[in-house]
Design an enzyme around this catalytic site. Structure first.
Site, short mmCIF file in Angstrom:
data_model
loop_
_atom_site.label_atom_id
_atom_site.label_comp_id
_atom_site.label_asym_id
_atom_site.label_seq_id
_atom_site.Cartn_x
_atom_site.Cartn_y
_atom_site.Cartn_z
N CYS A 2 0.84 -1.19 0.00
CA CYS A 2 0.00 0.00 0.00
C CYS A 2 0.88 1.24 0.00
O CYS A 2 2.07 1.17 0.26
CB CYS A 2 -0.88 0.05 1.25
SG CYS A 2 -1.97 -1.39 1.40
N GLY A 28 -0.51 0.46 -4.95
CA GLY A 28 -1.81 -0.14 -4.72
C GLY A 28 -2.84 0.41 -5.67
O GLY A 28 -2.98 1.62 -5.78
N ASN A 103 0.50 0.62 5.83
CA ASN A 103 1.23 -0.11 4.80
C ASN A 103 2.02 -1.20 5.50
O ASN A 103 2.83 -0.91 6.37
CB ASN A 103 2.17 0.85 4.06
CG ASN A 103 3.11 0.13 3.09
OD1 ASN A 103 4.22 0.58 2.84
ND2 ASN A 103 2.69 -0.98 2.55
N GLY A 104 1.77 -2.44 5.11
CA GLY A 104 2.50 -3.56 5.72
C GLY A 104 1.57 -4.70 5.98
O GLY A 104 0.50 -4.82 5.37
N CYS A 237 13.01 -4.41 3.63
CA CYS A 237 12.57 -5.30 2.54
C CYS A 237 13.41 -5.04 1.29
O CYS A 237 13.27 -4.00 0.65
CB CYS A 237 11.10 -5.07 2.22
SG CYS A 237 10.56 -5.89 0.71
N TYR A 243 11.97 -4.36 -6.84
CA TYR A 243 10.77 -4.30 -7.66
C TYR A 243 9.77 -3.21 -7.28
O TYR A 243 9.23 -2.52 -8.13
CB TYR A 243 10.05 -5.67 -7.61
CG TYR A 243 8.67 -5.65 -8.21
CD1 TYR A 243 8.49 -5.61 -9.59
CD2 TYR A 243 7.54 -5.64 -7.41
CE1 TYR A 243 7.23 -5.57 -10.14
CE2 TYR A 243 6.27 -5.61 -7.95
CZ TYR A 243 6.12 -5.57 -9.32
OH TYR A 243 4.87 -5.53 -9.86
N CYS A 434 15.70 -7.75 4.95
CA CYS A 434 14.86 -8.94 4.92
C CYS A 434 14.99 -9.49 3.51
O CYS A 434 14.87 -8.75 2.53
CB CYS A 434 13.39 -8.61 5.18
SG CYS A 434 12.34 -10.07 4.93
#
Ligand code: 5GP
Ligand code: SF4
Ligand code: MG
Length: 464
Positions: A2, A28, A103-104, A237, A243, A434
């Site tokens: 998001c 999103g 967001n998450g 992340c 991406y 991550c």
């Protein structure tokens, strides 16, 4: 995934938030919404399904009066695609209207929700952000700051959040820092956004990125740093850089464009394609990577595939008898770039393999002599539990097939991926990432839902 926006102390805040959401559309496309709070503390909400440009009209923006606003674009990772799950939420709180944009993905949302429901809480949606609203409402802390903090300390997983209580905005990033968030200045006001590209469109300048565990309060054009959330191992992340984020953003202290170009260079260094005539990207997500590959290898860069930018989410095939391959709606090869050549095709990642298989078929039909497929990330072997909608383990081709099997499936001459180490080298700064969907090293204990349990073997929970 998001996109979230916060605006404080700016006249016509909803219009500014609208611009910000426009720049976060890639995060999103299912629904969009804005809550605006006026100078006397009255809040109004407008949210709708679809793209930002479809969700708002001049009339709906006009209704959203005030100098405080928060906004959200949604891509569902938890909860289904219905309006009740669109954000921001807006509820009446004893301290004024409370709204939240998340967001998450919370990894203990089910457990918390079950407990809250047993205690009598009534939920109106199936998304996990609503859990946070209930936790704030039930907190016994003496101050609003303390009540919000109380809620944040109980949830686990990934969150970059914007919460408004009355005319105050809170912004927080979980202590592992999975998702990006940045604060900017706009005149005498302040804005918050998932990515810096939104600040550019809103006309704001970057003040700073929120770091993992940051918890701030924004009021009257001032940022107040509240005590940080309890520290955890930082787990940014890496897929945001590979991406998800836009290349014109700076996230986690890195230019996304620069990292992608470096990932392309890494591919060229470690996974060359000797004798190839031309290199091109699968647009747009891997454009910078193809450029890096070309710069490092000396192989000429060209546009071998053209992407149709007007593909909506619900393309209706006009004639049932002419059922075209889905990938053809989105991409078309440039014949004179490809015909008779040995080509290197660069993509950022391989998920199910279905798009790529269709693309390879197209490239061969366009006359490619040889096809060398290169991926700027390692094989994706597990789902994401932190807010990116990667499919279940069974749908991920690399969870059950070797690189050689995938090469045969795609029908390419060679197929090579970056290794985990090569990707991390390209992203910079070790030990802060991550990379669980590539490595299986999940940074949190993961509560699997029944559906996920059915789809994943063996269980993927690897506690710290
Ligand atoms: P595949 O060949 O696996 O079907 O598709 C690969 C393409 O999916 C790549 O071009 C990559 O950019 C894109 N991709 C990677 N992750 C995601 C994601 O989370 N959502 C969507 N819609 N596309 C993705
Ligand atoms: Fe990002 Fe993959 Fe980790 Fe999810 S599992 S947060 S997509 S690196
Ligand atoms: Mg792509």
């Amino acid at each position: 995934m998001c996109g979230v926006i916060g605006v404080s102390g700016v006249s016509d805040a909803a219009r500014v938030a609208y611009l910000g959401l426009y720049a976060l559309q890639h995060r999103g496309q299912e629904s969009a919404g804005i809550v605006a709070v006026d100078p006397v503390g009255r809040a109004k909400l407008h949210r709708a399904m679809g793209l930002v440009s479809d969700a708002f009209t001049e009339a709906s923006l006009k209704e959203l009066t005030g100098d405080v606003a928060i906004g959200h674009t949604r891509y569902s990772t938890a909860g289904s695609t219905v309006l009740a799950n669109a954000q921001p939420y807006l509820v009446n709180y004893h301290a004024g209207p409370l709204s939240l944009a998340h967001n998450g993905n919370l990894t203990n949302a089910n457990e918390l929700r079950d407990k809250l429901v047993r205690d009598g809480a009534l939920f109106v949606s199936t998304v996990d952000g609503e859990v946070i609203v209930h936790l704030i409402a039930r907190s016994k802390a003496a101050t609003i700051d303390g009540q919000v903090r109380d809620a944040l300390e109980q949830v686990d997983g990934a969150y970059s959040l914007v919460i408004s209580v009355g005319r105050t905005i809170y912004a927080a990033v979980d202590s592992r820092g999975f998702r990006p968030m940045v604060i900017g200045r706009l005149g005498s006001g302040l804005v918050v956004a998932s990515e810096s590209c939104a600040l550019d469109l809103m006309g704001a300048t970057v003040v700073r990125e929120l770091l993992p565990g940051d918890f701030v309060k924004i009021d009257d054009g001032k940022i107040l740093d509240l005590p940080r959330l309890a520290p955890r191992r930082v787990s940014r992340c890496v897929f945001e850089l590979v991406y998800f984020s836009r290349p014109d953003s700076t996230i986690f202290g890195e230019s996304v464009n620069h990292v992608r170009r470096e990932l392309g260079r890494q591919l060229a260094r470690h996974h060359p394609a000797p004798g190839a005539d031309v290199v091109f990207s699968v647009p747009d997500s891997s454009n910078a990577m193809a450029l890096g590959y070309s710069e490092e290898s000396g192989i000429k860069l060209d546009h071998g595939l053209i992407r149709n930018h007007y593909v909506g989410r619900t393309f209706i095939n006009p004639v049932q008898a002419l059922r075209v391959q889905k990938v053809k709606i989105k991409f078309n090869p440039v014949r004179d770039v490809i015909n008779g050549r040995s080509v290197v095709v660069i993509d950022d990642s391989l998920v199910r393999g279905t798009t790529s298989k269709g693309l390879v078929g197209m490239i061969k039909e366009a006359g490619a002599r040889e096809v060398h497929f290169r991926l700027a990330s390692p094989p994706i072997t597990g789902p994401c539990h932190y807010g990116i909608a990667t499919p279940t383990r069974e749908e991920l081709i690399a969870s059950s097939h070797s690189v050689e099997e995938i090469r045969q499936y795609l029908g390419v001459d060679t197929l090579e991926y970056l290794t985990l180490g090569e990707m991390i080298d390209g992203a910079g700064r070790r030990n802060e990432w991550c990379h669980a969907c590539f490595s299986g090293d999940y940074p949190t204990p993961v509560q699997l839902t029944l559906g996920q349990l059915r789809h994943s073997s063996p269980p993927v929970a690897i506690p710290l």
